[in-house]
Enzyme design. Structure first.
Site, PDB file in Angstrom:
ATOM      1  N   LYS A 206       0.833  -1.209   0.000  1.00 16.12           N
ATOM      2  CA  LYS A 206       0.000   0.000   0.000  1.00 16.12           C
ATOM      3  C   LYS A 206       0.865   1.255   0.000  1.00 16.12           C
ATOM      4  O   LYS A 206       1.527   1.560   0.975  1.00 16.12           O
ATOM      5  CB  LYS A 206      -0.926   0.049   1.227  1.00 16.12           C
ATOM      6  CG  LYS A 206      -1.924   1.205   1.110  1.00 16.12           C
ATOM      7  CD  LYS A 206      -2.552   1.619   2.416  1.00 16.12           C
ATOM      8  CE  LYS A 206      -1.802   2.674   3.165  1.00 16.12           C
ATOM      9  NZ  LYS A 206      -1.741   3.999   2.524  1.00 16.12           N
ATOM     10  N   GLU A 280      10.175   0.681  10.331  1.00 14.95           N
ATOM     11  CA  GLU A 280      11.186   1.716  10.119  1.00 14.95           C
ATOM     12  C   GLU A 280      10.470   3.034  10.338  1.00 14.95           C
ATOM     13  O   GLU A 280       9.652   3.445   9.517  1.00 14.95           O
ATOM     14  CB  GLU A 280      11.774   1.588   8.709  1.00 14.95           C
ATOM     15  CG  GLU A 280      13.124   2.255   8.585  1.00 14.95           C
ATOM     16  CD  GLU A 280      13.005   3.670   8.060  1.00 14.95           C
ATOM     17  OE1 GLU A 280      12.869   4.570   8.913  1.00 14.95           O
ATOM     18  OE2 GLU A 280      13.039   3.853   6.850  1.00 14.95           O
ATOM     19  N   CYS A 314      13.415  10.370   7.154  1.00 15.73           N
ATOM     20  CA  CYS A 314      13.358   9.890   8.531  1.00 15.73           C
ATOM     21  C   CYS A 314      14.744   9.954   9.179  1.00 15.73           C
ATOM     22  O   CYS A 314      14.862  10.119  10.381  1.00 15.73           O
ATOM     23  CB  CYS A 314      12.795   8.475   8.580  1.00 15.73           C
ATOM     24  SG  CYS A 314      13.508   7.416   7.316  1.00 15.73           S
ATOM     25  N   GLU A 411      10.118  15.071  15.999  1.00 14.32           N
ATOM     26  CA  GLU A 411      10.420  15.025  14.570  1.00 14.32           C
ATOM     27  C   GLU A 411       9.532  16.016  13.818  1.00 14.32           C
ATOM     28  O   GLU A 411       8.318  15.966  13.902  1.00 14.32           O
ATOM     29  CB  GLU A 411      10.182  13.602  14.034  1.00 14.32           C
ATOM     30  CG  GLU A 411      10.596  13.443  12.599  1.00 14.32           C
ATOM     31  CD  GLU A 411      10.434  12.012  12.086  1.00 14.32           C
ATOM     32  OE1 GLU A 411       9.457  11.350  12.491  1.00 14.32           O
ATOM     33  OE2 GLU A 411      11.281  11.566  11.298  1.00 14.32           O
TER      34      GLU A 411
END
Lengths: 500, 304
Positions: A206, A280, A314, A411
């Site tokens: 997906k 991850e 990331c 983040e």
């Protein structure tokens, strides 16, 4: 000690502080990548069992170009019934031709996919840029070639699995459900699909709802490569589609790349099931500059660390730590370098920073910029005009940032860098590790022993020394702590898709 | 003598350079796509920055005079072209060039100091320099003593440059590092620092007699040294990559690098030069193509 000797008598009159002027002498004319060679259908269906089929849900959503906010295409939205269809097709393929095929035969298919990606690279990179907002320079030079390389690399492993893990007889898992993010759409699809196929699994993938197009182009490539039906199924949709995939009972493995928040939900959903899981997730990497570092190259590393892909990375080097003795010099060099960054139309070959992927993400970034200012940090942005239409953000620095500031802890996933200083090696190790994340870090120094000291003490999956944001299919990538677990890439990347 | 205080830092402490990083950064400049009016502007600028050079044992007055005419009239078939910046010759040809260029704004540059090896005594080098200046050289291109530099005798190199600078009088001094003999980018940086502190007006990569001559990473390191020196002292130093830049595309890449490392104040031929003999014709060919839409045969451009 430095020997200083003055031989001339006259002293230069003190003028205004030296400063450099950029972007005035020579402006680069627009150099737009053409789009006439690109085909984007007005509507895309789900790719199930080797065919494009209408969604059971009957629903479609739009994918837009974040640089212009123009509509690109209408995309099918998969619901639980569609997920079930896709998983059944994947199971059938696993129990059928694909599961029985030899590794050497599987390798031929994977190799064919990589060749086809290379052949269609020009089209794929333009679509990646149109759909996601990243500069064409990056999609052309990084995303697409790396995606092809991942398929090339894992094609090589398919018939050598017996030798990958000594004294083991590894076997495939079955059906893998894979959910990927919007920051490197085709590259993440390659990271997921290539090792899964090499190890003999079948796949339901997906892509993210804001960037489905290159995954759908990949579906066309897979069809053209004549892979047995059901080996790779691609379902478009948003969070609910992903949730249905995670919750499906007949899936043996979930691989997810995305936010830590969603990663935790997936881990909860998989708890108590036999599904194998790799995650991850987010990061807040420390990029550490020592006083003995090659500073001009380190500055380039800071730029690559935080402004690559608009900071939607990331492993972005979003926390900069500079040793106090070189702080002023590094900041001056950094600001001069930032002045030459070109922000604008992602299709322009000269663009360094393109469009933010979505309105939602732009709002998140603005939220954090506001928080940073409220926290009393000093903000610096380059003096540029942003395009009026589309989602853009100026490259941003925050100095005078405390370890306890939210902008240094959370983040942001945008072109926003926090700058902190440090005095000693121990201090910076402690601060670098003082985060829930542990995906990556950067160390800049001329001293080899210092590099080894830091790389052994920093708790991060990847530590780059005198470089940043370097990726290669042969090199494992993954996190510590809340940045997830499992490794992708390299020999280690096979393990997530095998019973060993 | 320029109005400039001379400080001699410990050159062993010049900043270190990471070669891989410098090469990557240099490569990134070549990704800029220079099209349309920016290309035209860049080509004009490049032409105006050329030090048209002939440095051969077989040079004669006739050859130098022809080169000087070319310097003043690069390609009269095209209107509105700038002249080149300077003509660069051996000291024995300075008088000829000076006379040939009379009335133009083109400078005469002369190599000196036992060019290209620099293997001679200080006395000979000073006389060489003074002769060139007396003959009318506006600019002197000296070579450093690479042997002494590699032996770590930085003070010797420093003193020699300072002495030549003094001998130059009002002539501008370009200091050739001969980077192809230095062996590492760290050394390029160190030699740049020595030259600038000792009084160089320009730093220059190469003689053109040694391979490799100018490269983008080497030039980048020198531009960064100039930038750091400027921030430290407020003094602007010029840059001259020389040797090996023969195509317009390469020249545009160098200009992109200049534009993004030092910026607007350096984007003139007062502060940046290309040392080249065959670059001019390639630039002219590109300019003719921009003007007419077609590439012309090389036979339409004079070879001097």
């Amino acid at each position: 000690m430095a020997t200083t000797k003055k031989t001339a008598t006259k002293k230069v009159a003190k003028k205004a502080a030296p400063s450099l002027k950029f972007n005035t002498a020579w402006e680069y004319a627009p150099a737009l990548e053409g789009t006439s060679h690109v085909t984007i259908a007005p509507q895309y269906e789900l790719f199930i069992d080797g065919k494009f089929v209408k969604p059971e849900s009957g629903k479609y959503f739009n994918t837009i170009n974040p640089a212009t906010e123009a509509n690109l295409s209408s995309i099918a939205e998969a619901n639980a019934a569609d997920v079930d269809k896709a998983v059944k097709a994947a199971r059938k393929a696993y129990n059928g031709a694909w599961g029985k095929m030899s590794g050497a035969e599987r390798a031929k298919y994977i190799f064919r996919i990589s060749r086809m990606i290379q052949e269609k690279a020009r089209e794929l990179c333009v679509i990646e840029t149109l759909d996601g907002g990243k500069p064409i320079r990056e999609s052309r030079d990084i995303d697409i070639p790396l995606a092809a390389n991942h398929f090339f690399y894992y094609a090589g492993w398919a018939d050598k699995l017996d030798y990958a893990f000594p004294n083991r007889k590894p076997t495939s898992l079955g059906v893998a459900g894979q959910i990927i993010p919007w920051n490197f759409p085709l590259l993440m699809a390659a990271w997921k699909i290539a090792p899964a196929l090499a190890t003999g699994n079948t796949v339901v993938l997906k892509p993210a709802e804001t960037t489905p197009l290159t995954a759908l182009k990949l579906a066309e490539i897979i069809q053209e490569c004549d892979l047995p039906p059901g080996v790779v199924n691609i379902l478009t949709g948003a969070g609910a589609t992903g949730a249905a995939l995670v919750q499906h009972n007949d899936i043996n493995k979930i691989a997810f790349t995305g936010s830590t928040e969603v990663g935790k939900l997936i881990q909860q959903a998989c708890a108590g099931s036999s599904k194998k899981l790799t995650l991850e997730l987010g990061g807040k990497a420390a990029n550490i500059i020592f006083e003995d570092a090659p500073l001009d190259q380190a500055v380039e590393g800071i730029i690559n660390g935080i402004f690559f892909n608009q900071g939607h990375v990331c492993c972005a080097g979003s926390r900069l730590f500079v040793q106090e003795s070189v702080y002023k010099t590094v900041l001056r060099k950094l600001k001069d370098r930032m002045a030459t960054l070109i922000v604008g139309n992602p299709l322009d070959k000269n663009t360094d920073i393109g469009a933010i992927n979505s309105k939602q993400q732009l709002d998140t970034i603005h939220k954090y910029i506001t928080i940073g200012k409220k926290e009393g940090a000093e903000m610096y942005q380059t003096d540029i005009n942003l395009p009026r239409k589309g989602f853009y953000c100026k490259p941003t620095l925050f100095t005078d940032v405390a370890q306890s500031s939210r902008i240094a802890q959370e983040e942001i996933f945008g072109p926003v860098l926090t700058v902190q200083t440090f005095r000693t090696e121990d201090e910076v190790i402690e601060k670098a590790n003082n985060t829930p994340y542990g995906l990556s870090a950067g160390v800049w120094t001329d001293k080899g022993s210092k590099i080894f000291n830091l790389t052994t003490k920093i708790r991060a999956g990847v530590v780059w020394a005198n470089t940043y944001n370097k990726f290669d299919p042969t090199s494992p990538f993954g996190g510590y702590k809340e940045s997830g677990y499992g490794r992708e890439g390299g020999l280690q990347g096979l393990a997530g898709y095998l019973h060993i | 003598m320029s109005e400039r205080s001379i400080v001699r830092p410990d050159f062993r402490h010049s900043p270190s350079i990471d070669q891989v990083g410098a090469e990557e950064r240099a490569a990134r400049f070549t990704k800029r796509s220079i099209k349309k009016e920016s290309k035209l502007q860049g080509l004009h600028l490049a032409l105006s920055m050329i030090d048209l050079t002939t440095l051969e044992g077989k040079d004669t007055p006739g050859k130098v005079k022809q080169l000087c005419y070319k310097a003043m009239h690069p390609h009269d078939a095209l209107e509105g072209l700038p002249t080149v910046a300077a003509v660069c010759v051996f000291p024995s040809m300075v008088g000829i060039a000076k006379k040939a260029l009379e009335g133009s704004k083109i400078k005469v540059a002369s190599v000196a100091t036992a060019f290209p090896s620099g293997q001679s005594t200080r006395d000979v080098k000073l006389r060489d320099t003074k002769y060139a200046v007396a003959e009318g050289a506006d600019e002197v291109d000296m070579v450093i003593s690479r042997g002494k530099f590699l032996a770590g005798e930085y003070n010797f190199v420093f003193d020699e440059i300072a002495a030549i600078k003094e001998a130059c009088g009002n002539a501008r001094l370009k200091v050739i590092l001969e980077t192809g003999e230095l062996g590492s980018l760290d050394k390029v940086r160190r030699a740049s620092d020595i030259a600038m502190h000792a009084g160089a007006d320009f730093i220059k990569t190469s003689t053109g007699k040694i391979q490799p001559a100018a490269t983008m990473p080497v030039t980048l390191v020198m531009l960064e040294a100039i930038r750091d020196f400027y921030y430290e002292t407020g003094i602007q130093i010029g840059m001259k990559p020389a040797g090996g830049i023969s195509k317009s595309k390469a020249a545009l890449h160098y200009l992109v690098m200049l534009n993004e490392v030092l910026g607007a104040d350096w984007m003139t031929n007062e502060w940046f030069r290309f040392g080249a003999s065959s670059l001019a014709n390639d630039v002219l060919m590109q300019l003719a193509k921009e003007a007419t839409g077609r590439y012309q045969s090389a036979d339409y451009f004079s070879i001097d």
